[in-house]
Scaffold this motif. Sequence first.
Motif, PDB file in Angstrom:
ATOM      1  N   LEU A   1       9.823  33.105  79.645  1.00 35.21           N
ATOM      2  CA  LEU A   1       9.147  31.875  79.230  1.00 35.21           C
ATOM      3  C   LEU A   1       8.852  30.985  80.439  1.00 35.21           C
ATOM      4  N   CYS A   2       9.863  30.722  81.256  1.00 33.76           N
ATOM      5  CA  CYS A   2       9.678  29.851  82.410  1.00 33.76           C
ATOM      6  C   CYS A   2      10.934  29.881  83.275  1.00 33.76           C
ATOM      7  N   LYS A   3      10.875  29.218  84.417  1.00 38.19           N
ATOM      8  CA  LYS A   3      12.030  29.008  85.277  1.00 38.19           C
ATOM      9  C   LYS A   3      12.230  27.504  85.453  1.00 38.19           C
ATOM     10  N   VAL A   4      13.494  27.073  85.432  1.00 40.77           N
ATOM     11  CA  VAL A   4      13.807  25.661  85.616  1.00 40.77           C
ATOM     12  C   VAL A   4      14.951  25.530  86.620  1.00 40.77           C
ATOM     13  N   GLU A   5      15.150  24.308  87.109  1.00 36.91           N
ATOM     14  CA  GLU A   5      16.128  24.112  88.172  1.00 36.91           C
ATOM     15  C   GLU A   5      17.461  23.585  87.670  1.00 36.91           C
ATOM     16  N   THR A   6      17.478  22.940  86.513  1.00 39.52           N
ATOM     17  CA  THR A   6      18.711  22.274  86.080  1.00 39.52           C
ATOM     18  C   THR A   6      19.161  22.749  84.706  1.00 39.52           C
ATOM     19  N   GLU A   7      20.469  22.602  84.445  1.00 34.21           N
ATOM     20  CA  GLU A   7      21.032  22.887  83.130  1.00 34.21           C
ATOM     21  C   GLU A   7      20.380  22.022  82.072  1.00 34.21           C
ATOM     22  N   GLU A   8      20.215  20.738  82.377  1.00 31.82           N
ATOM     23  CA  GLU A   8      19.667  19.797  81.395  1.00 31.82           C
ATOM     24  C   GLU A   8      18.282  20.230  80.932  1.00 31.82           C
ATOM     25  N   LYS A   9      17.449  20.681  81.878  1.00 34.07           N
ATOM     26  CA  LYS A   9      16.111  21.126  81.507  1.00 34.07           C
ATOM     27  C   LYS A   9      16.171  22.408  80.698  1.00 34.07           C
TER      28      LYS A   9
ATOM     29  N   ILE B   1      14.622  22.675  76.869  1.00 31.94           N
ATOM     30  CA  ILE B   1      13.610  23.670  76.489  1.00 31.94           C
ATOM     31  C   ILE B   1      14.165  24.594  75.416  1.00 31.94           C
ATOM     32  N   CYS B   2      15.455  24.907  75.487  1.00 34.25           N
ATOM     33  CA  CYS B   2      16.068  25.765  74.465  1.00 34.25           C
ATOM     34  C   CYS B   2      15.915  25.157  73.075  1.00 34.25           C
ATOM     35  N   ILE B   3      16.297  23.884  72.920  1.00 33.51           N
ATOM     36  CA  ILE B   3      16.236  23.306  71.568  1.00 33.51           C
ATOM     37  C   ILE B   3      14.794  23.035  71.148  1.00 33.51           C
ATOM     38  N   ALA B   4      13.900  22.783  72.104  1.00 31.05           N
ATOM     39  CA  ALA B   4      12.480  22.633  71.747  1.00 31.05           C
ATOM     40  C   ALA B   4      11.924  23.957  71.243  1.00 31.05           C
ATOM     41  N   PHE B   5      12.292  25.068  71.904  1.00 34.42           N
ATOM     42  CA  PHE B   5      11.849  26.386  71.462  1.00 34.42           C
ATOM     43  C   PHE B   5      12.402  26.712  70.069  1.00 34.42           C
ATOM     44  N   ILE B   6      13.676  26.406  69.858  1.00 30.25           N
ATOM     45  CA  ILE B   6      14.267  26.654  68.538  1.00 30.25           C
ATOM     46  C   ILE B   6      13.531  25.870  67.463  1.00 30.25           C
ATOM     47  N   GLN B   7      13.232  24.600  67.752  1.00 33.97           N
ATOM     48  CA  GLN B   7      12.546  23.792  66.747  1.00 33.97           C
ATOM     49  C   GLN B   7      11.144  24.308  66.481  1.00 33.97           C
ATOM     50  N   LEU B   8      10.441  24.753  67.517  1.00 32.49           N
ATOM     51  CA  LEU B   8       9.117  25.344  67.323  1.00 32.49           C
ATOM     52  C   LEU B   8       9.217  26.581  66.442  1.00 32.49           C
TER      53      LEU B   8
ATOM     54  N   VAL C   1      19.118  33.629  82.281  1.00 30.78           N
ATOM     55  CA  VAL C   1      19.622  34.397  83.414  1.00 30.78           C
ATOM     56  C   VAL C   1      19.691  33.448  84.609  1.00 30.78           C
ATOM     57  N   CYS C   2      20.904  33.266  85.111  1.00 31.45           N
ATOM     58  CA  CYS C   2      21.106  32.349  86.232  1.00 31.45           C
ATOM     59  C   CYS C   2      20.744  33.036  87.555  1.00 31.45           C
ATOM     60  N   VAL C   3      20.040  32.318  88.382  1.00 35.89           N
ATOM     61  CA  VAL C   3      19.664  32.808  89.706  1.00 35.89           C
ATOM     62  C   VAL C   3      19.992  31.706  90.717  1.00 35.89           C
ATOM     63  N   ASP C   4      19.891  32.043  91.991  1.00 31.69           N
ATOM     64  CA  ASP C   4      20.257  31.070  93.028  1.00 31.69           C
ATOM     65  C   ASP C   4      19.467  29.768  92.907  1.00 31.69           C
ATOM     66  N   SER C   5      18.203  29.888  92.535  1.00 29.65           N
ATOM     67  CA  SER C   5      17.347  28.702  92.496  1.00 29.65           C
ATOM     68  C   SER C   5      17.410  27.943  91.175  1.00 29.65           C
TER      69      SER C   5
END
Length: 833
Positions: A735-743, A747-754, A711-715
């Motif tokens: 799960l968490c909030k992050v600032e960049t697309e790259e992050k 985290i998406c692919i790390a979660f999938i692998q887990l 879910v995209c937000v201003d921050s």
Amino acid sequence: MSVNAQSKVGTGTGARSRERLVVIGNGMAGCRAVEEILDRDPDRFDITIFGAEPRVNYNRIMLSPVLAGEKSFDEIVINSTDWYADNAITLISGDPVVRIDRETRQLTTRSGHVENYDRLLIATGSDPFVIPVPGKDLPGVVTFRDLDDVDKMVSAAAKGGNAVVIGGGLLGLEAAHGLSLRGMQVTVIHLMPTLMERQLDEAAGWLLKNELERRGQTILTGADTAEIVARDGHVGGVRLKDGTEIPAEIVVMAVGIRPNTQLAQTAGLEVGRGIIVDDHMVTSDPAVLAVGECVEHRGSCYGLVAPLWEMCRSLADGLTDQPNGYEGSVTSTKLKVSGIDVFSAGDFSGGDDCEDIVMRDAARGIYKRVVVRENRLVGAVLYGDTADGSWYFDLLKKGEDIAGIREALIFGQAFAAGGALADPSAAVAALSDDAEICGCNGVSKAKVVACIGAGAHSLDAVRSTCKASASCGSCTGLIESLLALALGDDAVESGPRTMCKCTSFTHNDVRRLILERDLKAIPEVMQELHWTTPDGCSSCRPALNYYLLCAWPGEYRDDERSRFVNERLHANIQKDGTYSVVPRMWGGLTNPRELRAIADVVEKYDAPMVKVTGGQRLDIFGIRKEDLPAVWADLNAAGMVSGHAYGKALRTVKTCVGSEWCRFGTQDSTGLGVKLEQLTWGSYMPHKFKMAVSGCPRNCAEATIKDFGVVCVDSGYELHIGGNGGIKVRATDLLCKVETEEKAMEICIAFIQLYREEAHYLERTAPWLERMGLTWIKAQLFDDPEAIHTLADRFRLSQKYWQVDPWEGRAKGAHRELHDHLGEIRPFRLENA
């Protein structure tokens, strides 16, 4: 794996002071006898083995799965070329022995090779019986005894048409089952009124006949073959004595076997129905032994594995100066006929001096019958539920008085202690110390109790200590009762449910042991972990295939037979037998070229419906199975790959238009959705996996009911996990909030692998999260600063080998071959996803 004619494997370079043991027969009995000898005295003999077939030793019992397309030849090899070499055994294959000169102790092969021996072991097995009717020698008439016979049947089945199997015993029914799976219309002709009459009574035979007919076979009992009809110089059908003619492109003779005694008889050995042997398998010539289906011992010939193994042990004892001799076998038969469990033991013919006790459960397809004479069990037949077979067989062998459990006998061991139907533990408590708990491994009650007393306080601990329940698993309930009796219910260490009925291991056990023991093939896992079925089932085979793919990317090769049909075909089977296909549209975006390609496919293949799915894709319905390769070729030409809408894999990444078009969009949700889908497409998962990216908190893409949602937000970006729609809706956890697309992507692919590495097969992220807990998942991802990077790297490695376009032998980064013709796919029988 094969060995060319007259080839030699091994060196046979033992010291010449050793006795020269020559074995005629490279089959199961001959090689098992050699194994037993090596176990007792590996340095005693210089060993040479002659085999008529140009192959190493393989399991003939498993020819039926090879015919059915469920196993390859390599998977049924018992002793590879390494075994012969490691034990300094010379194997001469493809060159059968044709003459034995007992006076000079020499034998001669078909090629003229001469070999000397000090001791000779004949293990020539049996020959198939061919009924002497006109047409029996026509091309297209085959038997079912070796791999060459299987190859002939497979070749015939590839052309389709009709098959006739003469003989309704086990081999005949297995041949019919395999040919039916390969697409032939099969008719079984059986002379007797009951199928498998040597193993089943009339009632059980009738149940079996009805079930096989329900599966599409035609079963004719009481049918007598008059002749095999020719057509254009080839078999064309079978005519019965009542005039009925049945068309056939292939006829399989499976009416029985007889001991192969020709070589022994020509050599002047004493022969009856088989080669006459004593209790140590010695023939009328002290220098010559014989073992297996070719022998006759105390007037009996045996065709089952258990007696043959007992013979091999006694033979090895005799050759290594140990006293134990073979005294004959009381046999039982526990079989799976075309997937149906049957068991029989003893004399179930009954009579005026016998009492029959019968239980029928029509709803469950179960039939049980025990035959009692003078308060002793003399016979048993079980159909559909064979769990108590070993117990009945033990009562029969020991000749125990069953008067005290007469009323409970038919209900099985758990209920048979003094007639106490409601107290299963009483039955176990009443067993004597020498009662056999695990028939497969010969483990008594006393031995199990001793293991428990020594600290084995769980089923797994007992299994690993004394091997009870490590094979067929039918004694698991007994061991659990012994644990409870010895420790009390509360003291028994319990754990998660087993992976399936084929094993006593849990999903977690299997995943851990695959890595710990370096297991890299499905048969290897089943052998190492004591699977109770030869081939597994529709629950464990796809799971094992997934776990091995996940554990060994790039090393383990995906087993097509262990995938659900939808995954194999990249199409979703519909109720009318046609299929629907869903080409991938990255992030829900499409373009004129893709739309034209879809429209062309719809028109070209006369698809009756195209529907927009809930995941923003187009689903093309009504595609015929034979058109699927061409459909995917046309879509691939337009650059469209599979949407995997049918697999345990990433399905879709749903998006809204985000900041590019929407007045409320805070980030480029469409662009991020496309990047996520391109990064993760083709990912093989424990279950289906859906993602979404919403461009603002209005959440138009429904990201909070997806396996992974953004879910995209201003921050920046809120990352959500563990949601799903469907019957049981579950909202995600943050799960968490992050600032960049790259992050967010990392985290998406790390979660999938887990998830891929820790979840059970067929476990969605929602129940996995609830089982493991959000705190645990966060700890795995965030407690170690390197965890996300490490998991993401493993994901990228696996993607090299798992991203495959349908129907093209092309794998991104790996060039892994993929089946590209429907006709090549011979699937393991699994239910549709």
